[in-house]
Design a protein around this motif. Structure first.
Motif, PDB file in Angstrom:
ATOM      1  N   ALA A  82     -92.402 -10.829 -21.568  1.00 30.47           N
ATOM      2  CA  ALA A  82     -92.031 -11.093 -22.877  1.00 30.47           C
ATOM      3  C   ALA A  82     -92.435 -12.244 -23.624  1.00 30.47           C
ATOM      4  O   ALA A  82     -92.833 -12.416 -24.825  1.00 30.47           O
ATOM      5  N   GLU A  83     -92.503 -13.718 -22.848  1.00 30.16           N
ATOM      6  CA  GLU A  83     -92.853 -14.734 -23.429  1.00 30.16           C
ATOM      7  C   GLU A  83     -94.327 -15.149 -23.696  1.00 30.16           C
ATOM      8  O   GLU A  83     -94.978 -15.482 -24.675  1.00 30.16           O
ATOM      9  N   LEU A 141     -95.272  -1.822 -21.394  1.00 31.36           N
ATOM     10  CA  LEU A 141     -94.934  -2.865 -22.358  1.00 31.36           C
ATOM     11  C   LEU A 141     -95.688  -3.403 -23.184  1.00 31.36           C
ATOM     12  O   LEU A 141     -95.543  -3.630 -24.348  1.00 31.36           O
ATOM     13  N   ARG A 142     -96.997  -3.565 -22.752  1.00 27.09           N
ATOM     14  CA  ARG A 142     -98.028  -4.007 -23.443  1.00 27.09           C
ATOM     15  C   ARG A 142     -98.783  -3.434 -24.520  1.00 27.09           C
ATOM     16  O   ARG A 142     -99.222  -3.755 -25.355  1.00 27.09           O
ATOM     17  N   ASN A 143     -98.276  -2.025 -24.455  1.00 23.35           N
ATOM     18  CA  ASN A 143     -98.673  -1.027 -25.595  1.00 23.35           C
ATOM     19  C   ASN A 143     -97.578  -0.941 -26.930  1.00 23.35           C
ATOM     20  O   ASN A 143     -97.923  -0.226 -27.777  1.00 23.35           O
ATOM     21  N   VAL A 156     -86.566  -8.169 -25.824  1.00 25.55           N
ATOM     22  CA  VAL A 156     -86.750  -7.345 -24.542  1.00 25.55           C
ATOM     23  C   VAL A 156     -85.646  -7.490 -23.586  1.00 25.55           C
ATOM     24  O   VAL A 156     -85.190  -8.571 -23.255  1.00 25.55           O
ATOM     25  N   PHE A 157     -85.013  -6.265 -23.491  1.00 28.11           N
ATOM     26  CA  PHE A 157     -83.772  -6.267 -22.294  1.00 28.11           C
ATOM     27  C   PHE A 157     -84.199  -5.776 -21.110  1.00 28.11           C
ATOM     28  O   PHE A 157     -84.515  -4.724 -21.077  1.00 28.11           O
ATOM     29  N   ALA A 158     -84.179  -6.666 -20.063  1.00 31.84           N
ATOM     30  CA  ALA A 158     -84.807  -6.112 -18.886  1.00 31.84           C
ATOM     31  C   ALA A 158     -84.297  -6.897 -17.653  1.00 31.84           C
ATOM     32  O   ALA A 158     -83.437  -7.662 -17.792  1.00 31.84           O
ATOM     33  N   SER A 159     -85.316  -6.948 -16.595  1.00 35.80           N
ATOM     34  CA  SER A 159     -84.942  -7.704 -15.544  1.00 35.80           C
ATOM     35  C   SER A 159     -85.609  -9.183 -15.644  1.00 35.80           C
ATOM     36  O   SER A 159     -86.500  -9.230 -16.582  1.00 35.80           O
ATOM     37  N   SER A 160     -85.416 -10.111 -14.686  1.00 35.40           N
ATOM     38  CA  SER A 160     -86.042 -11.322 -14.822  1.00 35.40           C
ATOM     39  C   SER A 160     -87.653 -11.200 -14.513  1.00 35.40           C
ATOM     40  O   SER A 160     -88.342 -11.972 -14.833  1.00 35.40           O
TER      41      SER A 160
END
Length: 444
Positions: free
Chosen positions: A397-398, A379-381, A387-391
């Protein structure tokens, strides 16, 4: 922040925070989702109780119900049973459970230890089958993940419970929605049932039905099995072999008007439903759904138009969210990470669903990954706004993705309470937009 390699390092002996449990967890969740079923665990004591947090609580802060968690009968195997066997203890446990815990069905779920030491669980279970409906699900942890456990649960139901019966026209079974692994399984099943009812189709949703044993017994009466993920295909094939029931596979659950209309239209020839009946439902539902979508227009068009986004989810959820976010909301997909470890033979099809069915010039990068650390590195790339994802991805994301908007749509989810919330159907897309866009459009 320095860039990291796009392809992460793989260490097959260690996986950080996979998004599923063992096969026992999947079968246990399925048994708990079958109303009136009492699970009986033949395992170590920690195996079952850990699922209270590993499956139920992680699925939108849900309780496992009155016969889950600490209330589940368990043989609590220890060292002496590894040496001398646990059959006698299981025999006493089944006897006391039937006497003390009223149930329509008793589901014995055997885990790793009985498989390793060779307990003849089938013989013990057979001793009680004239006294009460009892089935045995073999779910050694090394048999697979919790998605596989869902399939093993149905294997046991088909082999030990179901009997051939007359087919009832315009009835279907819903398969492939895995309880707890799908955060929205309760609401999704209810919404599917209601949508199908509008076109004259009776849906046997099995899980969530208030008469679980009756729902299981109705399975062979279906005219068609509808499968909504790769994890229901083996079950559908087995039902076709055993009872001759044909099946139709949808790559995902339908979110929003476009996908829901295509879903209903696909049933016209499969179930010989009048095109006029479907057209009438489609016209009414689309008009209502798009009219209500206008109320979210300002945030969608002014605040986050054509946002770049990522999805981290199981294959069915990832396909559904990606198609809706791209084809209906006009967002741009950057990367989709599939976390449920689907069998190799289905992966090319999943990639096609995530690329060829998108009304976008931009096609996402598709990655199959179960390791949470590697997912973070991937994700960092990318630069993204949503972002739709899990917790598990909320903090990323934040803090690491520039404060991207985040919505948990996949297991595990510890940051929201989900009872019967659903993104399925014509109004389901509105629910998704509400949950996402309030994060941007709320008070300063």
């Amino acid at each position: 922040m320095s860039l990291v390699k796009e392809e992460p390092q793989f260490f097959p002996e260690v996986v950080e925070a996979p998004r599923y449990s063992c096969s026992m967890g999947g079968a246990y969740a399925a048994a708990l989702a079958t109303f009136g079923s009492v699970p009986i665990l033949h395992s170590g004591g920690g195996c079952g109780f850990a699922q209270n947090f590993g499956q139920s609580f992680a699925s939108g802060l849900n309780s496992p119900g009155p016969v889950g968690g600490a209330s589940t009968p368990c043989s609590t195997l220890v060292e002496e049973h590894v040496i001398f066997g646990g059959e006698d203890k299981l025999r006493k446990l089944i006897d006391s459970t039937i006497g003390l815990m009223p149930g329509d069905l008793y589901t014995v779920i055997s885990a790793c230890v009985p498989a390793l030491i060779g307990d003849d669980v089938d013989s013990v279970v057979a001793e009680f089958q004239e006294r009460a409906p009892v089935i045995h699900v073999k779910t050694a942890g090394f048999a697979g993940n919790s998605y596989k456990g869902y399939e093993l649960y149905f294997d046991a139901v088909i082999d030990q419970l179901l009997k051939k019966q007359s087919v009832k026209k315009n009835t279907v079974n819903i398969l492939g929605i895995v309880p707890t692994q799908n955060l929205f399984w309760k609401g999704d099943l209810r919404n599917l049932k209601e949508h199908l009812q509008k076109i004259g189709v009776e849906a046997n949703i099995i899980f969530g039905d208030l008469n679980g044993l009756e729902a299981l017994n109705r399975i062979p009466a279906a005219e068609l099995n509808l499968v909504f993920s790769v994890w229901g295909i083996n079950t559908a094939k087995k039902l076709e072999e055993r009872f001759g029931t044909p099946y139709h596979v949808f790559s995902s659950l339908p979110i929003g008007p476009k996908d829901t209309t295509q879903f209903l239209q696909a049933l016209e020839h499969k179930l010989q439903i009048s095109a006029d009946v479907i057209a009438k439902v489609v016209e009414e539902e689309e008009q209502s759904a798009y009219r209500f979508t206008e109320y979210i227009g300002n945030i969608l068009v002014v605040a986050i138009p054509h946002a770049y986004y990522a999805v981290v989810a199981d294959s069915s959820t990832a396909i559904a969210v990606t198609k809706y976010a791209t084809n209906e909301l006009g967002f741009n997909p950057e990367i989709v990470i599939i976390t449920d470890d689907p069998p190799e033979e289905y992966r090319d099809g999943i990639i096609r669903d995530l690329t060829e069915d998108l009304e976008s010039v931009l096609k996402p990068k598709i990655v199959f990954e179960i390791d949470s650390h590697n997912i973070r590195l991937l994700l960092r790339n990318y630069t993204m706004q949503i972002v739709f994802a899990s917790s598990l991805e909320r903090y990323i994301a934040e803090t690491e993705l520039g404060g991207a908007l985040f919505l948990s749509v996949a297991f595990p989810s510890y940051d929201r309470l989900i009872v019967d919330r659903s993104y399925v159907g014509y109004r389901g897309g509105l629910n998704l937009m509400e949950d996402l866009m309030v994060k941007y459009g709320g008070p300063l």
